[in-house]
Design an enzyme around this catalytic site. Structure first.
Site, short mmCIF file in Angstrom:
data_model
loop_
_atom_site.label_atom_id
_atom_site.label_comp_id
_atom_site.label_asym_id
_atom_site.label_seq_id
_atom_site.Cartn_x
_atom_site.Cartn_y
_atom_site.Cartn_z
N LYS A 106 5.32 -7.09 13.20
CA LYS A 106 4.10 -6.29 13.09
C LYS A 106 3.20 -6.72 14.24
O LYS A 106 2.73 -7.86 14.28
CB LYS A 106 3.43 -6.56 11.73
CG LYS A 106 2.20 -5.70 11.50
CD LYS A 106 1.67 -5.86 10.07
CE LYS A 106 0.48 -4.94 9.84
NZ LYS A 106 -0.06 -5.02 8.48
N THR A 125 3.13 -4.34 4.38
CA THR A 125 3.48 -4.49 5.79
C THR A 125 3.21 -5.89 6.34
O THR A 125 3.84 -6.27 7.32
CB THR A 125 2.70 -3.48 6.65
OG1 THR A 125 1.30 -3.63 6.39
CG2 THR A 125 3.14 -2.07 6.35
N ASP A 126 2.31 -6.65 5.73
CA ASP A 126 1.97 -7.95 6.31
C ASP A 126 3.17 -8.86 6.50
O ASP A 126 3.27 -9.53 7.52
CB ASP A 126 0.93 -8.66 5.43
CG ASP A 126 -0.48 -8.18 5.73
OD1 ASP A 126 -1.43 -8.69 5.11
OD2 ASP A 126 -0.63 -7.30 6.60
N THR A 131 0.79 -1.23 0.00
CA THR A 131 0.00 0.00 0.00
C THR A 131 0.82 1.27 0.00
O THR A 131 0.28 2.35 0.10
CB THR A 131 -0.96 0.04 1.20
OG1 THR A 131 -0.20 -0.11 2.40
CG2 THR A 131 -1.99 -1.05 1.10
#
Lengths: 633, 444
Positions: B260, B181-182, B105
């Site tokens: 994360k 980011t995952d 993203t």
């Protein structure tokens, strides 16, 4: 053309907060909270819409490059308001409220609702956009003798509250962000300003009758689009009080009419924008030894002096055909919107400590002649966009009124806020699935469609025995729910309750008391004590004033003011004393001595006894005394 | 049937018959009204009985097909697209830097296929959206992959490490990798092991808020990452993201010790069992750890880019069926990273199975699902039994990092070397000291 021959169109748009229990896209309650738990600092950047275009209003905000500081309190905001969590599914009660209003106005309800993102980067939305959804199109509002077509009905989230605007940052509170609003846009009307106010009142009343509208100051806001014939509209955003509406409209018509006249005049003088408006020039050196405090202060602060020559404009800046309508003010307001202190124009010079000599130097440098004018702007390099905008505004004086977004000043006039945005700033809110409006949903909402105001008014007058004036007042009042509760749970006369909630509270508010502290809970306590006779109705106003000024609740005030009611024994004693010491009055006036004696007793009793009770006891005492005197003869 | 701008069935036919495509302005006549607006493509998972139209006021609405009487073309237009201008660089003497995009993203637009957010911008589009980058370095950009990070595989890590090795060997002084980011933590660990003695730092960066919105953390993260890659005194592989929900502070985390820890917050990434390597605040880098590798000449820069796919990361739970491990082994799995309870425990039923697997040559290592804290198998019986069975504890290494490391060991070295390399501190994946930290994980 005479101003009264000018046709003006007024478009009204109202935003009403909904009291549907929770915010629009999360489960936070709708509440205000002032305490600061966290301060979050953010910057917002412009983006592009689906159709690949950037919005001028958006670039205007980005140029200012101010930081946004958000005040967070966990009672009123969650991660959604912090833009740290995706939105939750839409609050369907808010959608139902809009469908209900659409049914009431005979609008066409959209069958598949698409929540959109409307880009807003002035900081009032943490995400950089406002979520909004179009629910219905068309319809008609039947107001006081006029039928106004409806354009759109939407549901959207309210913005964060601006607390403070500093030079480098804007401070907002997140409590208001996300509160559901219904937005109703009416088609432009060609009518007198007073009628527009009536239309706004009618619309507000319709919303209140649905039961979905939040009540109280600040829960409803009017935006007004005003245009004179042949020109595009200006929008005046955020007119809160209804009685300001006609004033704002009248001012705008005068202002726009003046701009039209100026444009006509300039054409007659044979001037054209390109050759008339000069470039902005740095003329700081002319003021190195100036005696002007204003300029000295700016120079010391690192600012420069810029001048723009405007050919043929002498006298036009100060021309004021109507109060507060003049070109100089237009420019000053725009400068202020861009963060500058204002402007100085040649029509007001010499002045501000700027001497005739200084003026000649400027004119010489700018090559300004006898019929020419100039403006001075105190700015630094970061304000080049402001200088361009002001220069652009000068060019636009040749065009007549131009579209802008303006705000009310509170005393009936308006001032420049920012450029009018285009439609290019909306794109789909892809985190929220499309909402199908089924026949069942619409039918469910039909039961919330209210009866017309006149019918409800008649019902209220009948049910509660109120006169028309009081009935209107209580129906418009933020205390309507409380009124109904008090009438159903106490034996108090509805007229009394209505008078307290509408006339008493409004009157003390006019006297300067802060009535915002009078919430439903505190007032309910007052009515309970009234009902049980522990407080007399004569003392109500004094108690209310005390509650406002001392920020205390009812029982504290009763104690403070020593208004504990008199016992029957005490009251009888006082009445007897008064009657006994006024025998001559009794003898000369007989039963008619009741009048003056009543006055004496009430003065002595001073709110500690109910007038009706006193009257009864006094009458009895007078009759008894008179009888005694006759027997004595 | 092939979809046309996301439309199929009767609506598609209606559009075709009238020579209408998405982006065209049309007039729609329905049973009770007329609309004029722009045809908007239909999201794939939205129902096919509505036509999406954007009205002149900017709002989209759905018009039910069975209420449409007719449509007609008003004006042909190009479909919605993103405009970008060519970037201009501010200085000739600026260092060379490269941004390698893998998707995610930090560079995305509205997706009409799913109604969601999808990677769509080219890397140079990034530069037009973030012109500040041109003031920091002479930036080259490459889109290596354009995939969601949840679809990354070890072969992607291999390709990425080779690409970065190539760029650095060519003399680039700043290297930034944009990533979803995952799984950014996994890739950061993979690069930390695959690239040995990096001369310059490699900064992975992502964004938690999609870059199509004004509040996106994409730009600020990217600018900070570029600055960090040029200015940081250290080398190695790092992840840079917001340090808190405010825009004032960025945190630079060791690639092997970052996880994360929140689904959506800007500061979702936290250093685990250590402080961040550095903070980036007020335009300056504050280094917090003192055992970071320094910038150096590329003379001993080496690459070990392979990863073995037959490694499993398994979170243990009460009464987990030991058969699962036997089954995986029968499918060729060579190594397990266990996320045990607490100090590194599993139930006693599993221990004999582990003993057997280890005897058969399977590698079994222990981490903790507590995430924070150190694994210690000598404290309780269960732990001692595990040790005796041959399970190797991995101190304070993150389970995800351990999974990547084991995969990397098996991919590049012989089985006889695996245990030694797993126990060695290759890229700061172990910290020898755990100090007392104040404040909660997500506090300011």
């Amino acid at each position: 053309m005479e101003i009264k021959n000018f046709k003006a169109k007024v478009g009204l748009e109202i935003h009403q907060q909904l009291n549907v229990g929770r915010k629009l896209f999360c489960q936070c309650p709708i509440t205000e909270s002032d305490e600061v738990e966290y301060k979050i600092l953010r910057y917002l950047r412009p983006t592009q819409s689906e159709l690949g275009e950037v919005d001028p209003a958006v670039m205007f905000e980005f140029r200012k490059r101010k930081a946004n500081i958000y005040i967070y309190n966990s009672k009123s905001a969650c991660l959604v308001e912090c833009d740290e969590e995706p939105p939750h599914p839409i609050n369907m009660d808010a959608v139902k409220a809009a469908i209900t209003v659409a049914l009431a106005l005979n609008s066409k309800i959209v069958e598949e609702l698409h929540v959109m993102r409307k880009i807003v980067i002035d900081g009032s939305n943490t995400t950089g956009f406002q979520r909004t959804v179009l629910v219905a199109l068309d319809g008609v509002l039947k107001a006081d003798g006029i039928d106004v077509p409806v354009q759109t009905i939407s549901v959207e989230e309210d913005a964060a509250r601006l607390i403070e605007e500093r030079e480098d940052a804007k401070v907002f509170s997140l409590d208001r962000l996300g509160i559901p609003l219904i937005e109703i846009s009416l088609a432009p009307m060609e009518t007198d300003p007073k009628t527009v106010e009536k239309v706004a009142l009618a619309l507000g009343r319709l919303l209140r009758l649905t039961g979905f509208a939040a009540r109280g100051l600040g829960t409803i806001r009017q935006d007004i689009n005003i245009s004179i014939e042949g020109f595009p509209p200006c929008e005046v955003k955020g007119v809160q009080k209804l009685d300001l509406i006609p004033k704002v409209i009248e001012y705008e018509i005068m202002r726009q009419y003046h701009l039209y006249n100026v444009a006509t005049l300039l054409k007659e003088r044979g001037l054209d924008p390109a050759s008339s408006v000069g470039e902005y020039k740095d003329i700081t050196e002319l003021f190195e030894n100036t005696g002007s405090k204003v300029i000295r202060k700016a120079l010391d602060g690192g600012k420069k002096v810029y001048g723009i020559k405007v050919k043929g404009f002498k006298g036009l800046f100060k021309m004021e055909p109507y109060p507060n309508v003049r070109l100089g003010l237009e420019l000053a307001d725009m400068a202020r919107a861009y963060g500058l202190g204002g402007i100085i124009h040649s029509d007001e010079l010499p002045g501000y400590g700027i001497s005739l000599e200084d003026v000649e130097k400027v004119k010489s440098r700018l090559s300004a002649g006898e019929s020419d004018a100039f403006i001075l702007i105190l700015a630094d390099e970061r304000d080049l966009d402001a200088l361009s905008a002001l220069r652009q505004r000068l060019l636009q004086f040749f065009d007549g009124p131009v579209p802008e977004t303006r705000g009310p000043t509170g005393d009936g006039r308006t001032r420049y806020s920012r450029p009018r945005p285009g439609a290019a700033r909306m794109y789909p809110e892809t985190d929220i699935p499309l909402i199908r409006v089924t026949k069942e949903l619409v039918e469910e909402c039909r039961k919330y469609v209210p009866k017309p105001w006149t019918e409800v008014l008649k019902e209220y007058m009948q049910k509660y025995g109120l006169n028309e004036k009081l009935a209107n007042q209580i129906l418009d009042s933020p205390y309507l729910n409380l009124f109904e509760k008090v009438c159903s749970t106490t034996k108090l006369s509805p007229t009394l309750v209505a008078v307290v909630l509408t006339e008493h509270i409004v009157n003390i508010s006019r006297e300067g008391f802060d009535t915002s502290l009078l919430d439903d809970e505190r007032l309910m306590e007052l009515f309970t004590l009234l009902d049980s006779g522990q407080v007399s109705k004569e003392s109500v106003v004094e108690i209310l004033k005390c509650m406002c000024s001392e920020k205390a609740d009812v029982s504290e005030c009763v104690k403070k003011l020593g208004l504990k009611p008199l016992s029957d024994e005490e009251l009888n004693k006082i009445v007897h004393e008064i009657v006994a010491s006024n025998i001559s009055l009794l003898n000369s006036m007989g039963e008619r001595s009741f009048g003056p004696m009543m006055g004496m007793v009430m003065e002595k009793v001073r709110g500690k006894a109910d007038g009706g009770k006193v009257s009864k006891i006094l009458k009895e005492e007078i009759v008894r005394m008179l009888q005694k005197l006759r027997e004595a003869e | 049937m092939e979809k046309l701008d996301g439309y199929s069935g009767p609506i598609k036919r209606l559009l075709e018959e009238n020579n209408v495509r998405a982006g065209d302005v049309i007039r729609v006549v329905t049973v009770d009204r007329e609309y004029v607006g722009t045809v908007i493509p239909r999201y794939e998972y939205a129902s096919q009985d509505f036509l999406t139209l954007k009205l002149s006021n900017g709002y989209n609405i759905g018009i039910k097909f069975d209420r449409i009487l007719s449509i007609s073309l008003v004006e042909k237009h190009s479909p919605p697209s993103f405009k970008s201008t060519p970037p201009t660089f501010k200085g000739e003497n600026l260092p060379h830097a490269v941004i390698v995009s893998t998707g995610g993203t930090i560079a995305s637009r509205v997706d009409y296929r799913t109604g969601g957010v999808r990677p769509a911008l080219t890397a140079s589009d990034l530069l037009s959206v973030v012109p500040e980058l041109a003031e920091i370095a002479r930036v080259d950009a490459e889109v290596l992959f354009s995939i969601y990070s949840e679809n990354m595989t070890p072969s992607h890590w291999t390709i990425l490490s080779k690409k970065l090795h190539d760029y650095i060997s060519r003399g680039y002084e700043g290297v930034v990798v944009t990533h979803g980011t995952d799984t950014m933590g996994y890739t950061a660990a993979a690069l930390s092991f695959a690239l040995k003695n990096t001369p310059v730092p490699i900064i992975l960066v992502g964004s938690q808020r999609s870059s199509d919105r004004p509040s996106s953390d994409a730009s600020l993260n990217l600018i900070s990452a570029m600055r960090a890659s040029i200015e940081a005194p250290f080398s190695g592989v790092y992840v840079l993201m917001h340090g808190w929900v405010s825009d004032e502070r960025m945190a630079i985390h060791l690639g092997t010790k970052v996880r994360k820890l929140h689904t959506s917050r800007r500061d979702a990434f936290k250093s685990v069992n250590t402080k961040p390597a550095a903070l980036y605040e007020n335009g300056k880098i504050h280094v917090l750890l003192d055992n970071l590798p320094k910038r150096r000449p590329p003379s001993d820069f080496e690459i070990f880019p392979n990863f073995d796919e037959k490694v499993a990361l398994i979170k243990f739970y009460p009464n987990m069926d030991p058969e699962i491990f036997m089954h995986l082994h029968s499918r060729g799995y060579r190594g397990f990273i266990l996320e045990g309870f607490g100090l590194g425990h599993v139930n006693s039923a599993l221990i004999p199975v582990l003993r057997k697997l280890i005897r058969d040559g399977v590698f079994v290592f222990m981490t903790s699902q507590c995430i924070f804290g150190r694994v210690r198998l000598t404290v309780y019986d269960t732990g001692r039994d595990l040790l005796e069975a041959g399970v190797i504890p991995l101190e304070d290494m993150l389970p995800e990092t351990a999974f990547v490391k084991l995969s990397w060991c098996l991919g590049n070295f012989g089985e006889d070397k695996v245990l030694d390399i797993m126990k060695a501190n290759i890229a700061n994946e172990y910290s020898s000291r755990t100090v007392l930290e104040e404040g909660e994980c997500f506090g300011n």
